[in-house]
Motif scaffolding. Structure first.
Motif, mmCIF file in Angstrom:
data_model
loop_
_atom_site.group_PDB
_atom_site.id
_atom_site.type_symbol
_atom_site.label_atom_id
_atom_site.label_comp_id
_atom_site.label_asym_id
_atom_site.label_seq_id
_atom_site.Cartn_x
_atom_site.Cartn_y
_atom_site.Cartn_z
ATOM 1 N N TYR A 205 36.125 39.434 33.037
ATOM 2 C CA TYR A 205 37.369 40.166 33.273
ATOM 3 C C TYR A 205 37.088 41.580 33.799
ATOM 4 C CZ TYR A 205 41.783 42.498 32.001
ATOM 5 O OH TYR A 205 42.947 43.228 32.014
ATOM 6 N N VAL A 206 36.078 42.248 33.226
ATOM 7 C CA VAL A 206 35.717 43.603 33.679
ATOM 8 C C VAL A 206 35.201 43.554 35.118
ATOM 9 C CG1 VAL A 206 34.064 45.496 33.321
ATOM 10 C CG2 VAL A 206 35.343 44.578 31.382
ATOM 11 N N THR A 207 34.483 42.476 35.471
ATOM 12 C CA THR A 207 34.027 42.323 36.860
ATOM 13 C C THR A 207 35.231 42.289 37.803
ATOM 14 O OG1 THR A 207 32.215 40.953 36.009
ATOM 15 C CG2 THR A 207 32.592 40.921 38.389
ATOM 16 N N TRP A 208 36.242 41.535 37.408
ATOM 17 C CA TRP A 208 37.462 41.419 38.214
ATOM 18 C C TRP A 208 38.141 42.781 38.359
ATOM 19 C CZ3 TRP A 208 42.778 41.675 36.609
ATOM 20 C CH2 TRP A 208 43.693 41.230 37.560
ATOM 21 N N LEU A 209 38.241 43.531 37.251
ATOM 22 C CA LEU A 209 38.854 44.860 37.307
ATOM 23 C C LEU A 209 38.018 45.811 38.165
ATOM 24 C CD1 LEU A 209 40.033 45.466 33.619
ATOM 25 C CD2 LEU A 209 41.490 45.102 35.615
ATOM 26 N N ALA A 210 36.676 45.702 38.044
ATOM 27 C CA ALA A 210 35.793 46.616 38.780
ATOM 28 C C ALA A 210 35.936 46.429 40.291
ATOM 29 C CB ALA A 210 34.338 46.395 38.362
ATOM 30 N N ARG A 211 36.211 45.183 40.724
ATOM 31 C CA ARG A 211 36.437 44.946 42.154
ATOM 32 C C ARG A 211 37.717 45.618 42.604
ATOM 33 N NH1 ARG A 211 34.359 39.410 41.423
ATOM 34 N NH2 ARG A 211 32.182 39.543 42.081
ATOM 35 N N ARG A 212 38.620 45.822 41.671
ATOM 36 C CA ARG A 212 39.902 46.451 42.014
ATOM 37 C C ARG A 212 39.828 47.968 41.897
ATOM 38 N NH1 ARG A 212 44.891 43.817 39.159
ATOM 39 N NH2 ARG A 212 45.896 44.918 40.860
ATOM 40 N N ILE A 213 38.669 48.523 41.461
ATOM 41 C CA ILE A 213 38.554 49.995 41.392
ATOM 42 C C ILE A 213 38.397 50.589 42.803
ATOM 43 C CG2 ILE A 213 37.138 51.920 40.544
ATOM 44 C CD1 ILE A 213 38.764 50.732 38.297
ATOM 45 N N PRO A 214 37.481 50.223 43.673
ATOM 46 C CA PRO A 214 36.364 49.307 43.476
ATOM 47 C C PRO A 214 35.118 50.074 43.043
ATOM 48 C CG PRO A 214 36.584 49.816 45.814
ATOM 49 C CD PRO A 214 37.571 50.688 45.068
ATOM 50 N N ASP A 215 34.310 49.442 42.159
ATOM 51 C CA ASP A 215 33.055 50.041 41.712
ATOM 52 C C ASP A 215 31.976 48.954 41.690
ATOM 53 O OD1 ASP A 215 30.853 51.091 40.343
ATOM 54 O OD2 ASP A 215 32.072 52.243 38.947
ATOM 55 N N ARG A 216 31.134 49.011 42.705
ATOM 56 C CA ARG A 216 30.067 48.019 42.838
ATOM 57 C C ARG A 216 29.061 48.123 41.695
ATOM 58 N NH1 ARG A 216 28.153 44.094 45.011
ATOM 59 N NH2 ARG A 216 30.228 43.559 45.712
ATOM 60 N N GLY A 217 28.890 49.358 41.198
ATOM 61 C CA GLY A 217 27.948 49.577 40.086
ATOM 62 C C GLY A 217 28.325 48.763 38.863
ATOM 63 N N ILE A 218 29.612 48.759 38.532
ATOM 64 C CA ILE A 218 30.062 47.988 37.359
ATOM 65 C C ILE A 218 29.890 46.499 37.623
ATOM 66 C CG2 ILE A 218 32.036 47.402 35.902
ATOM 67 C CD1 ILE A 218 33.070 50.185 36.152
ATOM 68 N N VAL A 219 30.232 46.060 38.846
ATOM 69 C CA VAL A 219 30.106 44.631 39.178
ATOM 70 C C VAL A 219 28.659 44.182 39.003
ATOM 71 C CG1 VAL A 219 30.326 42.919 41.020
ATOM 72 C CG2 VAL A 219 32.066 44.702 40.770
ATOM 73 N N THR A 220 27.716 44.996 39.518
ATOM 74 C CA THR A 220 26.293 44.654 39.414
ATOM 75 C C THR A 220 25.857 44.610 37.950
ATOM 76 O OG1 THR A 220 25.981 45.851 41.475
ATOM 77 C CG2 THR A 220 23.987 45.264 40.257
ATOM 78 N N ARG A 221 26.253 45.638 37.188
ATOM 79 C CA ARG A 221 25.875 45.692 35.775
ATOM 80 C C ARG A 221 26.409 44.481 35.020
ATOM 81 N NH1 ARG A 221 26.814 51.444 32.921
ATOM 82 N NH2 ARG A 221 26.929 52.589 34.867
#
Ligand SMILES: [Zn+2]
Length: 275
Positions: A205-221
Motif C-alpha cells: 500500500y505504501v508503494t502505491w502511495l509513494a508512486r502518487r507522491i511521487p517518491d522513487r526512494g520510498i518505492v525502492t525501499r
C-alpha cells in the motif's frame, strides 16, 4: 486577405467535456460527459479539480489529511509501544516485591492497550479509500487487506484482554481450563497471522502511495524492506530483540518519510524535498 480586427471576440471554443470515465476526487461521481468548466452535480466540486491527475497533491484535501493523521498516529503509537514495552520490563522487575505477578501482568496488559489502539485507529485512517480511485480498486487491493487485518487484530485484542481479566478475577472451574487454553492459542494464532499479513499489505500500500507522491526512494525501499525486514526480525530475534528493533526502526523511518511528504503537500501543495 481576411484580417480579423483585434477587438473582435475570439471564435466560440468548442464545449470541452470529460471524454472518459473519471471519478470526482471528493465523492466518486462519474464525471464522464460533463463540461470540464462545470461542477460535480453531486457535491459541487469544480470538475477541473478532478482532471489534474493521479498525484496526491491533486487529491481531495480531506483525503490527504486523513492519510497524514493516520500515519502520524501509527508512528506515535509505535514509539509509545516501544517505550512502554521496555519500560514495562523494568517496572515489572522493580515492582516484583510489591505486587503479585498476576497483578503486574494485568496492569501491563491494560496499559499496552493505549499504543495498540493508537496503531489500530491510525492504520484505519491511513487506509481510508480515495474517492477518486475507489471505482478502479481491485477487491483484493492492499488497502483493503490492511483493513481486514486491522479488524481481526482489534477483535483478538479485545477478546484476549477480556478473557485475561476474567481469568484473573475468577477462578474458572478446572474442566473449562483446556478449552480456555485452546481458545487463547487460537486467538494468538489469528492475531499473529493478521499482523504478518498486515505488514506485507502495508508495504504494498505504501508503494502505491509513494508512486502518487511521487517518491522513487520510498518505492525502492519498499521493494527491499518487504523481504529484508521479516528476515531481520526472525533471524536476529533471539539476539536481545536486535532484529525487531532494527526492523521496526527502518519501518518507522519509511512511514515518517511518507508523513513528511503528506505534511508538505498540505502546507505547500508540493511533496517534500530530501537531499
Ligand atoms: Zn463530487
Amino acid at each position: 486577405v481576411d484580417i480579423q480586427p483585434l477587438d473582435s471576440p475570439p471564435p466560440d471554443k468548442p464545449l470541452d467535456v470529460v471524454a472518459t470515465d473519471r471519478a470526482c476526487i471528493r465523492c466518486s461521481y462519474n464525471l464522464r460527459g460533463l463540461p470540464t468548466s462545470g461542477v460535480c452535480p453531486e457535491c459541487g466540486t469544480p470538475v477541473e479539480l478532478s482532471l489534474r491527475g493521479y498525484y496526491l497533491a491533486f487529491a481531495a484535501p480531506e483525503y490527504v489529511d486523513s492519510l497524514r493523521r493516520g500515519v502520524t498516529l501509527v508512528l506515535n503509537g509505535i514509539l509509545l509501544y516501544a517505550v512502554m514495552f521496555f519500560g514495562g520490563f523494568v517496572l515489572k522487575v522493580s515492582l516484583s516485591s510489591v505486587l503479585a505477578l498476576s497483578v503486574r501482568s494485568a496492569i501491563w496488559e491494560v496499559a499496552m492497550l493505549l499504543p495498540t489502539a493508537m496503531m489500530l485507529v491510525g492504520y484505519w485512517q491511513f487506509t481510508r479509500p480515495d474517492p477518486s480511485t475507489i471505482d478502479r480498486e481491485a477487491p483484493a487491493a492492499a488497502r483493503r487487506i490492511v483493513r481486514i487485518a486491522i479488524a481481526i487484530q482489534g477483535v483478538t485484542v479485545a477478546v484476549g484482554v477480556l478473557a485475561d481479566l476474567v481469568r484473573t478475577g475468577f477462578s474458572a472451574p478446572p474442566t473449562l481450563l483446556p478449552a480456555a487454553t485452546i481458545m487463547s492459542w487460537l486467538l494468538g494464532l489469528a492475531s499473529v497471522g493478521a499482523w504478518i499479513t498486515q505488514f506485507f499489505a502495508v508495504v504494498i500500500y505504501v508503494t502505491w502511495l509513494a508512486r502518487r507522491i511521487p517518491d522513487r526512494g520510498i518505492v525502492t525501499r519498499c521493494g527491499v524492506y518487504i523481504w529484508l525486514l521479516p528476515t531481520l526480525f526472525v533471524i536476529l530475534l533471539p539476539a536481545v530483540f536486535i532484529g525487531p528493533i532494527i526492523a521496526i526502526g527502518l519501518y518507522w523511518a519509511l512511514l515518517d518519510r511518507l508523513r513528511k511528504h503528506l505534511r508538505a503537500i498540505q502546507l505547500t501543495g508540493m511533496p517534500a524535498r530530501f537531499a
